[in-house]
Design a protein around this motif. Structure first.
Motif, PDB file in Angstrom:
ATOM      1  N   LEU A 133       8.221   2.671  -7.754  1.00 19.62           N
ATOM      2  CA  LEU A 133       8.188   3.234  -9.105  1.00 19.62           C
ATOM      3  C   LEU A 133       6.973   4.132  -9.303  1.00 19.62           C
ATOM      4  CD1 LEU A 133       9.253   0.151 -11.262  1.00 19.62           C
ATOM      5  CD2 LEU A 133      10.530   2.271 -10.942  1.00 19.62           C
ATOM      6  N   LEU A 134       5.837   3.675  -8.850  1.00 21.04           N
ATOM      7  CA  LEU A 134       4.604   4.452  -8.968  1.00 21.04           C
ATOM      8  C   LEU A 134       4.741   5.796  -8.249  1.00 21.04           C
ATOM      9  CD1 LEU A 134       1.581   4.494  -9.812  1.00 21.04           C
ATOM     10  CD2 LEU A 134       1.090   3.536  -7.573  1.00 21.04           C
ATOM     11  N   ALA A 135       5.267   5.767  -7.049  1.00 21.76           N
ATOM     12  CA  ALA A 135       5.449   7.005  -6.293  1.00 21.76           C
ATOM     13  C   ALA A 135       6.380   7.967  -7.026  1.00 21.76           C
ATOM     14  CB  ALA A 135       5.995   6.695  -4.902  1.00 21.76           C
ATOM     15  N   ARG A 136       7.492   7.453  -7.493  1.00 24.47           N
ATOM     16  CA  ARG A 136       8.468   8.322  -8.178  1.00 24.47           C
ATOM     17  C   ARG A 136       7.926   8.860  -9.495  1.00 24.47           C
ATOM     18  NH1 ARG A 136      12.683   4.154  -6.340  1.00 24.47           N
ATOM     19  NH2 ARG A 136      13.413   5.098  -4.397  1.00 24.47           N
TER      20      ARG A 136
ATOM     21  N   ALA B 296      -2.714   3.957  -3.226  1.00 29.27           N
ATOM     22  CA  ALA B 296      -2.595   2.856  -4.184  1.00 29.27           C
ATOM     23  C   ALA B 296      -2.346   1.556  -3.441  1.00 29.27           C
ATOM     24  CB  ALA B 296      -1.445   3.120  -5.150  1.00 29.27           C
ATOM     25  N   LEU B 297      -2.663   0.467  -4.120  1.00 29.89           N
ATOM     26  CA  LEU B 297      -2.411  -0.883  -3.630  1.00 29.89           C
ATOM     27  C   LEU B 297      -1.865  -1.656  -4.819  1.00 29.89           C
ATOM     28  CD1 LEU B 297      -2.814  -2.624  -1.082  1.00 29.89           C
ATOM     29  CD2 LEU B 297      -5.038  -3.256  -1.989  1.00 29.89           C
ATOM     30  N   VAL B 298      -0.622  -2.111  -4.709  1.00 29.85           N
ATOM     31  CA  VAL B 298       0.048  -2.736  -5.854  1.00 29.85           C
ATOM     32  C   VAL B 298       0.644  -4.088  -5.471  1.00 29.85           C
ATOM     33  CG1 VAL B 298       0.516  -0.543  -6.992  1.00 29.85           C
ATOM     34  CG2 VAL B 298       2.190  -1.473  -5.415  1.00 29.85           C
TER      35      VAL B 298
ATOM     36  N   ALA C 211       0.842  -1.189   0.000  1.00 28.05           N
ATOM     37  CA  ALA C 211       0.000   0.000   0.000  1.00 28.05           C
ATOM     38  C   ALA C 211       0.880   1.242   0.000  1.00 28.05           C
ATOM     39  CB  ALA C 211      -0.904   0.003   1.227  1.00 28.05           C
ATOM     40  N   VAL C 212       0.430   2.262  -0.713  1.00 28.27           N
ATOM     41  CA  VAL C 212       1.087   3.564  -0.728  1.00 28.27           C
ATOM     42  C   VAL C 212       0.136   4.546  -0.049  1.00 28.27           C
ATOM     43  CG1 VAL C 212       2.078   5.380  -2.172  1.00 28.27           C
ATOM     44  CG2 VAL C 212       2.259   2.993  -2.900  1.00 28.27           C
ATOM     45  N   HIS C 213       0.622   5.209   1.002  1.00 27.90           N
ATOM     46  CA  HIS C 213      -0.195   6.138   1.776  1.00 27.90           C
ATOM     47  C   HIS C 213       0.432   7.530   1.787  1.00 27.90           C
ATOM     48  CE1 HIS C 213      -2.735   3.094   3.836  1.00 27.90           C
ATOM     49  NE2 HIS C 213      -1.702   2.322   3.569  1.00 27.90           N
ATOM     50  N   ASN C 214      -0.418   8.568   1.862  1.00 27.95           N
ATOM     51  CA  ASN C 214       0.124   9.911   2.029  1.00 27.95           C
ATOM     52  C   ASN C 214       0.409  10.151   3.506  1.00 27.95           C
ATOM     53  OD1 ASN C 214      -2.305  10.641   3.275  1.00 27.95           O
ATOM     54  ND2 ASN C 214      -3.040  11.829   1.540  1.00 27.95           N
ATOM     55  N   ALA C 215       0.902  11.336   3.835  1.00 29.61           N
ATOM     56  CA  ALA C 215       1.290  11.650   5.211  1.00 29.61           C
ATOM     57  C   ALA C 215       0.116  11.624   6.178  1.00 29.61           C
ATOM     58  CB  ALA C 215       1.988  13.003   5.263  1.00 29.61           C
ATOM     59  N   ASP C 216      -1.094  11.786   5.673  1.00 33.30           N
ATOM     60  CA  ASP C 216      -2.294  11.745   6.517  1.00 33.30           C
ATOM     61  C   ASP C 216      -2.824  10.332   6.702  1.00 33.30           C
ATOM     62  OD1 ASP C 216      -2.314  14.525   6.855  1.00 33.30           O
ATOM     63  OD2 ASP C 216      -3.420  14.799   4.978  1.00 33.30           O
TER      64      ASP C 216
END
Length: 74
Positions: free
Chosen positions: A61-64, A51-53, A41-46
């Motif tokens: 890679l997705l984040a960058r 995303a879920l990959v 999972a990719v989460h923001n600071a909050d």
């Protein structure tokens, strides 16, 4: 080790990548996991999931690709 690191230079572009057990996800997501035991999972600071990959590499890679600075959460 108790070293403080200043991430303020990254601003609001930091996202956090963490492993998620497929068994802990809703049934509809489990059905799409195609036999995987773990997703990332990719989460923001909050803490909002962005995303879920399928794997850690893909999460970074997705984040960058979206000009974000990914960090691993343990």
């Amino acid at each position: 080790m108790n070293t403080k690191i200043d991430f303020s230079h990254l601003g609001d572009r930091v996202v956090y990548v963490k492993p998620v057990a497929v068994a802990d996800l809703p049934q509809e997501v489990q059905a799409q996991a195609e036999g995987l035991d773990e997703l990332f999972a990719v989460h923001n600071a909050d803490g909002v999931q962005l995303a879920l990959v399928a794997d850690r590499r893909m999460a970074f890679l997705l984040a960058r690709q979206h000009d974000m600075s990914p960090m691993t959460v343990h």
